[in-house]
Design an enzyme around this catalytic site. Structure first.
Site, mmCIF file in Angstrom:
data_model
loop_
_atom_site.group_PDB
_atom_site.id
_atom_site.type_symbol
_atom_site.label_atom_id
_atom_site.label_comp_id
_atom_site.label_asym_id
_atom_site.label_seq_id
_atom_site.Cartn_x
_atom_site.Cartn_y
_atom_site.Cartn_z
ATOM 1 N N GLY A 12 33.603 44.917 28.780
ATOM 2 C CA GLY A 12 35.003 45.084 29.154
ATOM 3 C C GLY A 12 35.899 44.090 28.440
ATOM 4 O O GLY A 12 35.634 42.887 28.433
ATOM 5 N N PHE A 15 41.595 42.021 31.150
ATOM 6 C CA PHE A 15 41.993 40.633 31.416
ATOM 7 C C PHE A 15 40.782 39.741 31.666
ATOM 8 O O PHE A 15 40.670 38.652 31.101
ATOM 9 C CB PHE A 15 42.918 40.581 32.631
ATOM 10 C CG PHE A 15 44.277 41.144 32.379
ATOM 11 C CD1 PHE A 15 45.159 40.498 31.528
ATOM 12 C CD2 PHE A 15 44.683 42.318 32.981
ATOM 13 C CE1 PHE A 15 46.420 41.009 31.290
ATOM 14 C CE2 PHE A 15 45.949 42.839 32.752
ATOM 15 C CZ PHE A 15 46.816 42.184 31.909
ATOM 16 N N GLU A 171 56.917 50.484 40.902
ATOM 17 C CA GLU A 171 57.491 50.278 39.570
ATOM 18 C C GLU A 171 57.651 51.610 38.842
ATOM 19 O O GLU A 171 58.653 51.847 38.161
ATOM 20 C CB GLU A 171 56.614 49.300 38.771
ATOM 21 C CG GLU A 171 56.622 47.916 39.422
ATOM 22 C CD GLU A 171 55.872 46.837 38.646
ATOM 23 O OE1 GLU A 171 55.054 47.180 37.780
ATOM 24 O OE2 GLU A 171 56.119 45.646 38.922
ATOM 25 N N ALA A 316 44.822 41.554 38.393
ATOM 26 C CA ALA A 316 44.445 40.782 37.215
ATOM 27 C C ALA A 316 44.171 39.302 37.506
ATOM 28 O O ALA A 316 43.187 38.755 36.991
ATOM 29 C CB ALA A 316 45.524 40.926 36.139
#
Lengths: 414, 414
Positions: A12, A15, A171, A316
């Site tokens: 991966g 982050f 958002e 994150a």
């Protein structure tokens, strides 16, 4: 064993994965980062790609560029099919990758909670191609509505549902409403914009469950002021691409359902065969190791780490902090030193609603409005990888702020 | 007839179509621009998308944004299936569109000259999705080559063929070589870059046939200096995706053939049923009208306009100049005034080879090197539609120039 360097494989390049690799930069290990994509994606801004604000290239960064100067680290483009814990290797579509130590930072995927019709007809928002899909679809709905004679069909084309009242849903709904009210009204002068609806559905009784209730209220009010219909205690039970059915029986004709209501760990976690917590996450020890495999660390969205009996959220900052500890613990294992337990430091959270509007919390301090918005802009610019991306995003934002425009209104077919 | 405004329909939102609509901005007509894409694409920079230099969003501009302030003009997103000259209408996938006057600026498409294997396995470079395909493919070849053990397969993966020595082929080969030598060498430190080949094939005996021979020679030399193998009098006869077969019998194992060797008019021209010149183009009168249909004008790549017995080339300046005359002639027709004959003014041409290298001709004045390169940059920035696009492209170019980087190295799957 002393002369041959330990092979640390990180699955991966999100982050957590990037941070883990960077934390091992000066250690005497051979690091291999494996990802099925050749770029790191800045997911917190993906909704701006979906709503024509940014180009996907501006929030993506090549993984190889991140590690150009990190001599002990290599990248391999491969899709991991399963983890073979007994054989200490990954089975990938590009062959076997062996490890001495594994950091599984495989991230998450959209959780439709078993609702197949929503998974099939709704839009997820976890990857670049999904965001471009949404952008194409929204703009195509307006093009079609502009030519549609039947008022009912036209209304369905102009009804946009966002499901999930977490930061992504809030958002996304705010940005979508802005795209429509500030920009598309100018593109379609013949269209009656009173027929356009943007709905934000949340199954719980307030938005932004991770924030203090006052901020939830401010968020809902701000969204209403921007013509987003906020529905609390509202859950979707079915969507056939034409009509959204809510749990209470209400039916809303709509062609667009954006699903931001849930995330679960990558399917790779299933191949571990270990105990899982909620959302498919692998239960890890305080040191972030798997209980039976001291050489395997699971971090970020793939890991279930309980604090006071509740798992940490899939965000994150948790993954980034865990990455640093996992990297330290691998070094400690190699050196025969005692391992460190992971302790999460909650630095607060931020969510933007749109132009000059955001909410935030740092420790016990709550704030909202223009200052929160500026802070949100600033924090996101800083966290973006790469100077060029920062500059391009900044210019786009400045452009949008000054011109009330969203320039990336392109239907780019697949 | 006096009170009802004439309906002018323009097919195509390329350079010619946009210019035609803008030229009619102040005339008492109703203009409808029809395109299957909702954006104007700046094709001269498309090769930079294919070679990781620019994002597609930076060279595309929404058609509706172009005409926001032009009150007599509307846009319709539709794919035109055929032109019905007798019925004075377009048959589209979004219904019938009637016209009183038609400007057909439908542009061109890749011409494979009947070579089906090349059409199937090669890459065209006429549209955004093709450019992204090429970008994905080139980067994927490097990722695969980095993991490939068989030296012959690896060499085939690292052999890139560009066919066609016109400006597109020259610019594409130059940019590809730069991407590889300046950028990817840093991304793949383990890879032996002596195995990488970039070939530029041209069927004639010199590059850039539209330029003076001296500039052709300079171009070829500059490309050789940048490790592009230039092959003149070389034509492709077959490509199965694995091996390129040349007309002379030479076989070059390669996975990548970018076809920039030919353009022909849009297939829409076939539906007119009128006399065609070379490259499927509709033969037009000196006034740009079809001989039998005074209300139909064909311009740009779709039109065959002979000067001294030779058709004008399929390049943007021809289409833009024709658009202005077609618009004037429609106004003249409405007012019953005499029509104007089209006269092409050749303002010169420019082609870039890469960093600090370009060639150009203005009238009889020939130039090359750094000055030509700066002029090329300047001219292309000016011609881009939209201030934001100009700024973003400028920043990208400045970034690439200073950092020797190409930031858009992303494999974004379809």
């Amino acid at each position: 064993m002393e002369e041959k360097k330990a092979r640390v494989v990180i699955v991966g390049a999100g982050f957590a994965g990037l941070k883990a690799a960077q934390s091992l930069a000066k250690e005497p290990v051979e690091v291999t980062v494996v990802d099925r994509r050749n770029y790191h994606l800045f997911q917190p801004l993906l909704y701006q790609v979906a709503t024509s604000g940014l180009a996907p290239e501006e929030i993506s960064y090549p993984v190889r560029a991140v590690f150009r100067k990190q001599k002990n680290t290599r990248f391999r483009l491969a899709e991991v099919e399963r983890v073979d814990l007994a054989g200490k290797c990954l089975v990938t579509n590009a062959g076997i990758i062996e490890y001495d130590y594994l950091i599984l930072a495989a991230g998450g995927e959209t959780n439709y909670f078993g609702m197949e019709s929503v998974a099939k007809n709704g839009f997820g928002l976890k990857d670049v191609d999904e965001a471009i899909h949404i952008r194409n679809h929204i703009l195509r709905m307006f093009e079609m509505a502009a030519q549609e004679k039947d008022p009912d069909i036209q209304r369905a084309m102009l009804t946009f549902m966002v499901v999930g009242g977490g930061p992504t849903g809030v958002e996304c709904a705010g940005a979508l409403s802005e795209l429509i009210r500030l920009v598309l009204t100018k593109d379609y002068p013949q269209l009656n914009f009173n027929k356009v609806r943007v709905l934000l559905l949340e199954a719980a009784d307030r938005l932004l469950a991770g924030m203090p209730p006052e901020l939830s209220d401010i968020t809902a009010k701000t969204l209403w002021n921007r013509q987003v219909e906020v529905r609390l205690d509202a859950a979707v039970s079915d969507f056939d691409g034409q009509r959204v059915v809510l749990k209470g029986g209400e039916i809303i004709p709509s062609r667009t359902l954006i699903w931001a209501a849930g995330v679960k760990a990558s399917r790779l976690v299933d191949t571990l065969g270990v105990k899982q917590g909620s959302a498919r996450r692998a239960v890890v020890m305080a040191t972030l190791q798997l209980p039976e495999q001291p050489e395997v660390f699971v971090i970020g969205d793939a890991a279930c780490f309980d604090v006071d009996g509740r798992p940490l959220p899939m965000i994150a900052p948790v993954g980034i902090q865990q990455a640093a500890v996992a990297a330290q613990n691998i070094t400690a294992l190699i050196q025969g030193k005692p391992l460190k337990n992971f302790v999460y430091h909650d630095k607060g959270s931020l969510a933007t609603i749109g132009r000059k509007a955001a909410v935030g919390r740092i420790g016990k301090w709550k704030f909202s409005g223009f200052f929160a918005w500026i802070l949100w802009l600033f924090v996101h610019l800083i966290l973006l990888v790469g100077f060029r991306n920062r500059l391009l995003v900044l210019i786009n934002w400045a452009w949008e702020y000054i011109s009330y425009d969203r320039a990336v209104r392109l239907i780019i077919p697949k």
